[in-house]
Structure formats: structure tokens, C-alpha cells
Design a protein around this motif. Structure first.
Motif, short mmCIF file in Angstrom:
data_model
loop_
_atom_site.label_atom_id
_atom_site.label_comp_id
_atom_site.label_asym_id
_atom_site.label_seq_id
_atom_site.Cartn_x
_atom_site.Cartn_y
_atom_site.Cartn_z
N GLY A 47 -17.15 11.78 -22.40
CA GLY A 47 -18.03 13.15 -22.29
C GLY A 47 -19.04 12.93 -20.91
O GLY A 47 -18.84 12.04 -20.04
N PRO A 48 -20.03 13.76 -20.80
CA PRO A 48 -20.89 13.92 -19.49
C PRO A 48 -21.84 12.51 -19.56
O PRO A 48 -21.81 12.11 -18.13
CB PRO A 48 -21.67 14.85 -19.86
N LYS A 49 -22.08 11.99 -20.55
CA LYS A 49 -22.69 10.68 -20.39
C LYS A 49 -22.01 9.22 -20.07
O LYS A 49 -22.46 8.40 -19.48
CB LYS A 49 -23.59 10.42 -21.64
N LYS A 50 -20.77 9.39 -20.68
CA LYS A 50 -19.73 8.03 -20.62
C LYS A 50 -18.42 8.65 -20.28
O LYS A 50 -17.90 9.40 -21.25
CB LYS A 50 -19.70 7.39 -21.85
N ALA A 51 -17.96 8.62 -19.14
CA ALA A 51 -16.58 9.07 -18.62
C ALA A 51 -15.82 7.91 -18.30
O ALA A 51 -15.72 7.45 -17.19
CB ALA A 51 -16.90 9.99 -17.48
N GLU A 52 -15.15 7.35 -19.40
CA GLU A 52 -14.40 6.07 -18.96
C GLU A 52 -13.06 6.38 -18.28
O GLU A 52 -12.57 7.46 -18.52
CB GLU A 52 -13.82 5.62 -20.56
N GLY A 53 -12.81 5.66 -17.19
CA GLY A 53 -11.83 6.05 -16.30
C GLY A 53 -12.11 7.16 -15.45
O GLY A 53 -11.18 7.66 -14.83
N GLY A 54 -13.27 7.77 -15.48
CA GLY A 54 -13.57 8.75 -14.55
C GLY A 54 -13.01 10.13 -15.15
O GLY A 54 -12.98 11.16 -14.57
N TYR A 55 -12.72 10.15 -16.32
CA TYR A 55 -12.04 11.17 -17.22
C TYR A 55 -13.04 11.81 -18.03
O TYR A 55 -13.47 11.12 -19.07
CB TYR A 55 -10.63 10.68 -17.78
N ARG A 56 -13.20 13.01 -18.00
CA ARG A 56 -14.02 13.91 -19.05
C ARG A 56 -13.13 14.89 -19.87
O ARG A 56 -12.39 15.50 -19.21
CB ARG A 56 -15.03 14.47 -18.20
N ILE A 57 -13.56 15.00 -21.08
CA ILE A 57 -12.92 16.05 -21.78
C ILE A 57 -13.89 16.66 -22.69
O ILE A 57 -13.31 17.45 -23.57
CB ILE A 57 -11.86 15.08 -22.93
N ASP A 58 -15.14 16.71 -22.41
CA ASP A 58 -16.11 17.55 -22.97
C ASP A 58 -15.90 19.23 -22.79
O ASP A 58 -16.59 19.79 -23.56
CB ASP A 58 -17.51 16.81 -22.67
N THR A 59 -15.42 19.54 -21.78
CA THR A 59 -15.18 20.98 -21.47
C THR A 59 -13.88 21.31 -21.14
O THR A 59 -13.04 20.54 -20.68
CB THR A 59 -16.12 21.50 -20.33
N PHE A 60 -13.33 22.38 -21.15
CA PHE A 60 -11.83 22.72 -20.66
C PHE A 60 -11.69 22.43 -19.42
O PHE A 60 -10.70 22.11 -18.99
CB PHE A 60 -11.44 23.95 -21.08
N ASP A 61 -12.55 22.92 -18.25
CA ASP A 61 -12.49 22.64 -17.13
C ASP A 61 -12.44 21.20 -16.64
O ASP A 61 -11.74 20.86 -15.98
CB ASP A 61 -13.91 23.35 -16.28
#
Length: 160
Positions: A47-61
Motif C-alpha cells: 500500500g501507500p505506507k508500506k510498499a514491499e519491493g517497491g511495489y504498490r497495489i492500492d490503486t489500479f494505476d
């Protein structure tokens, strides 16, 4: 206690709805089927606060952007393996997502895989909206005009 009970029911309903959509031949909806799976299983670590591996999935973009490895998370080409799909189906415990949790159930993996194969389309308004706002609100059936039997009262409140 009631909140956790409602959450369990919401998870079961969304899971059943995803399985039904996958089974009846309708196209997989990101809003109705995929976003709920990601919200329940992925956003805590990506998510925006914790992005393991630099990967976020909290929005489609954010879902479409590569993480630290540079591998594209979603590839609509059926011949190529999406990094997201590779991670959720991996047998290697160190690579499988979600990490430190039970793996996704096979029907959930099938929904995500089919959504990717169908072109990983976004059926929401804006891709920058957080997943919890992309998921449509729950709808409830209208109560009947008359109940066939009296509805018992299970609680009472007394006032002085």
C-alpha cells in the motif's frame, strides 16, 4: 464483535460472487471481482505506507507500475507470465504472495488469471482511486411488504 462478523460475511460474499462470475462465462470485473481480492490480501504489504519491493497495489494505476525488480506486474499477453500471477502461483515459499500468510485459494487465483488473460481491463471511473473506493457499495434486497410470520424481537431497551 459485530464488525468482524460483517467483515467475514463481506469476504465470503465477494469470494462467492467472484467464483460465480468466473464460472458463468461473464467477463471478470476489476471493480467487482479483482479489487476485493487485492484489498483483502495485498494492500497491507503493498500500500501507500508500506510498499514491499517497491511495489504498490492500492490503486489500479499503481498496480500497473513495476517494482524494484523492474518486472511488469501485469502483462496482458497470454504467452508471457505476469509477475503478479507468477508470485501468487509460486510454489517457492520465499517468492509466493501473499507472504507470511496463507496462499490465495485456487478460485481467487483463477479470477486474477482470467482477468489478466482478458486484457486486465479497468472498469472503474479513475485508476488513481484507492481500491476501497473502486469497489461498488453493497446492495441489499428491499424488505418484503409483509412478513409471512412475525419477526421475533431479540433485544429490548428499557428506559426509566
Amino acid at each position: 464483535m459485530l464488525k468482524s462478523y460483517e467483515m467475514v460475511i463481506a469476504v465470503v460474499v465477494s469470494f462467492v460472487a467472484s467464483v460465480v462470475a468466473a464460472a458463468d462465462g461473464q467477463p471478470i470485473s476489476f471493480r467487482n471481482d479483482v479489487a476485493t481480492i487485492f484489498l483483502e490480501n495485498c494492500v497491507a504489504c503493498h500500500g501507500p505506507k508500506k510498499a514491499e519491493g517497491g511495489y504498490r497495489i492500492d490503486t489500479f494505476d499503481e498496480l500497473l507500475k513495476p517494482g524494484d525488480t523492474g518486472a511488469m506486474p501485469v502483462v496482458s499477453d497470454p504467452a508471457a507470465m505476469s509477475e503478479l500471477l507468477r508470485r501468487i502461483t509460486s510454489k517457492d515459499q520465499s517468492e509466493r504472495m501473499p507472504a507470511d500468510s496463507d496462499p490465495l485459494m485456487q478460485p481467487q487465483i483463477d479470477v486474477v488469471k482470467r482477468w489478466i488473460v482478458e486484457g486486465a481491463k479497468f472498469d472503474g471511473d479513475r485508476g488513481s482511486v484507492p481500491l476501497n473506493l473502486v469497489i461498488p457499495p453493497k446492495t441489499y434486497a428491499d424488505p418484503p411488504a409483509n412478513y409471512p410470520t412475525p419477526v421475533p424481537s431479540l433485544a429490548m431497551v428499557f428506559t426509566p
